[in-house]
Design a protein around this motif. Structure first.
Motif, mmCIF file in Angstrom:
data_model
loop_
_atom_site.group_PDB
_atom_site.id
_atom_site.type_symbol
_atom_site.label_atom_id
_atom_site.label_comp_id
_atom_site.label_asym_id
_atom_site.label_seq_id
_atom_site.Cartn_x
_atom_site.Cartn_y
_atom_site.Cartn_z
ATOM 1 N N CYS A 1 5.860 7.573 1.820
ATOM 2 C CA CYS A 1 6.537 8.792 1.386
ATOM 3 C C CYS A 1 6.202 9.861 2.407
ATOM 4 O O CYS A 1 5.025 10.145 2.645
ATOM 5 N N LYS B 1 0.857 -1.189 0.000
ATOM 6 C CA LYS B 1 0.000 0.000 0.000
ATOM 7 C C LYS B 1 0.893 1.238 0.000
ATOM 8 O O LYS B 1 1.848 1.310 0.780
ATOM 9 N N LYS B 2 0.539 2.182 -0.836
ATOM 10 C CA LYS B 2 1.374 3.387 -0.955
ATOM 11 C C LYS B 2 0.777 4.526 -0.128
ATOM 12 O O LYS B 2 -0.273 5.069 -0.477
ATOM 13 N N CYS C 1 3.576 -1.780 3.511
ATOM 14 C CA CYS C 1 3.295 -0.438 3.002
ATOM 15 C C CYS C 1 4.586 0.230 2.553
ATOM 16 O O CYS C 1 5.654 -0.052 3.096
ATOM 17 N N THR C 2 4.472 1.130 1.584
ATOM 18 C CA THR C 2 5.579 2.056 1.336
ATOM 19 C C THR C 2 5.140 3.417 1.856
ATOM 20 O O THR C 2 3.961 3.761 1.823
ATOM 21 N N PHE D 1 -0.949 7.159 -5.253
ATOM 22 C CA PHE D 1 -0.927 6.763 -3.844
ATOM 23 C C PHE D 1 -2.304 6.222 -3.444
ATOM 24 O O PHE D 1 -3.324 6.593 -4.031
ATOM 25 N N ASP D 2 -2.279 5.357 -2.458
ATOM 26 C CA ASP D 2 -3.531 4.813 -1.946
ATOM 27 C C ASP D 2 -4.139 5.698 -0.859
ATOM 28 O O ASP D 2 -5.351 5.705 -0.669
#
Lengths: 256, 256, 256, 256, 256, 256
Positions: free
Chosen positions: C36, C5-6, C33-34, C72-73
């Motif tokens: 940012c 999941k972003k 998850c990633t 992105f999610d």
């Protein structure tokens, strides 16, 4: 320029020797208004008891009716319990009627996120808390603080009263998170300026708040015809019915 | 006689061709005030979306800051969502700031026991209901009624708008038990008188309500020094901090 | 196995030197998850003032729009005031948007019957209390406790901050009856574990709570298509309207 | 990658022939979880009556205790009345316990500003309304809508059930202002997708909502050690006391 | 003269040696009633834990059913958590069912504007507060005060209990503004008179309050046929269904 | 056997020809009580207006004082607005004072989960709704229903009244979800039995409800010394003060 607004301030108590002082006190804080300050003839000296406030209902409401007949724009009920405020709005026609608690809280919530009310005695708190809730401001109430003085003490023992009001107002701000202080008795008049200067927060004199609100609502009445709605709760009883049942005779009700 | 009160009415939208009309409309209903009606330069044409109201935050608040610098007594935020009302009170110093929803409900509850709000579209109701609750008046709310018109339709399609407002206001009174009707969009200006005459209940024009409240709060400020409390929620950020972080540059903030 | 999941975590403040630290901090507590972690370019260093949070509205919302465009999610708004949470949900399409206060309270009420919130300064309490009420959890709020530190102090003076957080959290549990402690500022990150170990009650790191909720809501989106309802409050403005009024130009809005 | 989360779904009713179907239904919507779906041995076939739910208390709680002993991460109580949710949290140690109503409302308020609940029969509404209020979401409740079907009808008369659910859900959205629809009975499983597709609003399957929340809370437990607070309402009774009073014998309580 | 009212008082705990004492204690305070005081056979010695109260649900409800079959007019559930009060009203037919918390608060609010509840341990407060809210009396609650004694200590260590109850009751009145004191555990019986005499405010013995209310509701039943409404929340399950699913066998339910 | 309880029922209206009928009506529903039914000498024929209820305050309260002096155990204020209930409790000493709305709602919430109130005219609803809220039962209120009849019509046009009460009560149950019906005017006496039989739900006659509650509270007073708390809201004014200010003379107050 508009005509002066005619305000009738009624102290619902049985002595008149403060009436003049009150009149000139109010006059300092209103614009383009005339003030008539009056009181009752057969009444207790304070309304610390709900029972006392019930006793004076007929005379108080007669005074308010008479004010409308005499061409006043507004009547102000001079007690922080706001006795018979709704009754007066129901009974009158175009007259503006205001009262100290409703008026004070209405402005307090615009000046700060929270407020505290400084009352005379603990006894008064439950009924006033109910009013705070009724008016919708319970979630903004920081605290009640009592100075444990009788209503009459506020003017009779001014130094003591001022000292205690200052102390409790400071605690309200420092300990209870109050951002505005409301002086929860009309007899606490004359103190707000000093407390305000000392604490650096708005301090609401409830007598004046009720008069300022009257001034404002009269302006709305005069310019916008915004007056008490008569389709529901404040529908006015018919004069014919009052006469038919001789209420005018029994209660000496002024009739137009 | 007191100096005229200087009110700045800001339509937080991106066109200015109604500004003059608004100015003269307001002038009919205030006493001893001057009105400056203005709008934004880079903004949507309506604020039906919360997103739109977020976009205009910096310019709106700059206008309000400039108003205080320019010596205005009050700024009125011309949208019934009351966008950035608390932010403006926090940011300003002695300036009075009012907004239509808070002002309309405050007077509505003094004119009747219940009120209904006539809105443009259903979409607006949840956020407004939250405001009604925040201001404390949820238990007096009879209903929301939607005319299903966009904000711009109110002035572009006046006949249709009037017809629908009349219809929904009547239903509010007859079916929902409303005793007062609040026109829940500042662009619903110009309609209140006719609806009021037709229905026989007070009908609140929210643009005017915000201006009347401003007039009243300025009077309280001038005569009693009752201004926004700065000890809590509305503590103002320091100019030095704003300069240190170059916020004044980034956001073209007017600094004194 | 499902794709990672972003998540986009946005600190709505004007410095970026903590972004990496935040990213790795969050990564310790999420699964698959990633992250940012980003911040704003033109913004104050903290959002202690509502005014500051209003200023950053356009850039914050642009970042969130860009996140959705970039695939992105979820976007996480990194401030406990939850600024522009509803605006972001309205403006976006399928993007999950979460914020620390809503997320923290939502989990706190499942871990205990009552909670207390440890805030930086008293100033922040009234607005946060309003949020607690808006989210529906007022009756479960044991207390607010303030450590009387600025937002920046939490990371600049870690020892002092930890000491005070521990002290106030303990008082919340012992004196106010709190069963869960919520650290009411995203800048209070890094402290929860020690306080939790010391007091033996769940201590919610609000930054992490918002990320965990994002992770959970993204899972619901992916597997159940449960996304923001668009029939009412969160109806999205049309791109065509945004372009017609040049809002994309004025506010540098990323458009798909 | 993290170990699979072990979830135990308990239908608090006295037949088991849907257990497998439920297991595979849930598995479609969770990530990296194993599901055990079970039911009770001595229980009514539905819990339409509070009395019925009281009868199954001991067996239900035994099942939950056993789940913790057997190493499950979470137990899900499969009835929208959320029977014995707090009791289970109190009694267990580190086990996550979730229930459909709490879980469904918690996510519903993040997807829309208002929600409606579709129940089987009018009889169920008052108790559920009390739960809505207890969880804090009363001001976001648009309406309850009843399909007037018994709990068992949902799976026995699927076509009729679907038709009525669709009809009432549509009314909730169109007439009551609901932005999210909650299917207020775990036996309403299998319908959400179609209703969601038809109405274009999120439709919450409460069985799945409870499982998704369990998944999320287990993740919080594993990674953050956020588990039920044991200092107040959810303090656990001592095993020694249970043994001393022979409760383990009387009620066949699984003891570690 | 009317027949004596037959009241069944059930201590939902697993020892019976106080039953006689309780019977004679209650008899001192009722008029024209017979009392049967009973307790459970397989139950914990106190219900400090919600879990314990869940365990005893079937036996408690069986006792209540049996009471109705045996011609009792009312059953009283002897625990201040009011366990299974609504379940009992749902399950029974014409039987009056009362419980200590509901009964105590109902009379407390008629004797004073505010009340405080003296509980055994802090652990009990959150659930009881929820009950206070459920019954509608939250705005009249002055405080909870805990004596930090286990339920069994009230009768086992009478002197200590009395001392602490007196101390906390006095604080409730003096510091919290309570006008009425409620002893928030049925095991606090035998203390009210002394506390009442010492403090000069009404002190509610919750065991007696529940019995007095039962006496009153039986009178309403007998003379006005006012009994539990069966059209909604309290609709009774059908005997045929109970038999069909063998609930009568599984749970030893007394059937008529 | 205990002495008969002496109840004084006061119709706060200006005619007495129903007094006897009321007395015998009440006698049918109480146990071991004597009833004195009385009315006022100078009063309107109904209290549809708050103003009317204000007028009768002194005479009503005098009647109640006299009742206490004359050895009555309880006074019942015979109007569903509950006029001056708190004043009477404050003013009296050991006298029980009850009123129809408080008493009716208190029992209604024990007989069902929700209730509706059948009133005479829409006008009465807002004030009564405020009372419902004040007493704490707002969340259990299903609806108000108005029969649009004047108070006097209930006894003057019995057939019409019965037909409308039946119609609106049925709607309350079928459409609004009411489980109990409250007849919201004491002049709606004589109808409850038939409506109850027709609808199969408890129908509360508010006159009788107030008398039953009086009977119950007198029993609590006699046997437990539970009487109005005098430490706060209901502190009684001193006789000496009343005499000093000649209130006894002005208002013909009965003094002991």
């Amino acid at each position: 320029m508009a005509d002066a607004k005619k305000l009738m301030y009624i102290s619902p108590i049985g002595y008149s020797f403060l009436d003049d002082q009150i009149k000139y006190y109010i006059l300092k804080y209103v614009e383009n208004c005339t003030i008539c300050a009056t009181s009752l003839t057969k009444a207790p000296y304070h309304l610390e008891y709900l029972y006392y406030s019930a006793l004076i209902a007929p005379e108080l409401l007669n005074k308010i009716r008479q004010a409308e007949i005499d061409g006043f724009d507004a009547a102000i009920i001079g007690c922080f319990y706001d006795p018979f405020l709704y009754e007066a709005r129901e009974m009158s026609n175009k007259l503006v009627v205001t009262a100290p608690c409703e008026a004070s809280l209405s402005i307090a919530v615009k000046l700060g996120a929270t407020f505290s009310i400084i009352v005379g005695r603990r006894k008064m708190i439950p009924y006033m808390r109910e009013n705070v809730r009724k008016y919708g401001f319970e979630s903004k109430l920081a605290s009640f603080r009592s100075v444990e003085l009788g209503v009459l003490d506020f003017q009779d023992k001014k130094d003591l009263a001022e000292e205690r009001i200052l102390r409790e107002a400071e605690r309200a701000v420092k300990e209870d998170g109050a951002e505005v202080v409301v002086l929860g008795c009309t007899k606490e008049f004359g103190f707000f300026q000093k407390v305000q200067d000392n604490l650096g927060v708005p301090v609401i004199d409830s007598m004046i708040a009720a008069c300022k609100e009257a001034e404002y609502l009269v302006s709305c009445k005069n310019m916008l015809n915004w007056t008490t709605s008569k389709v529901g709760a404040y529908e006015t009883p018919k004069d014919s019915e009052i006469r038919q049942w001789k209420l005018d005779k029994y209660f000496h009700i002024p009739m137009q």
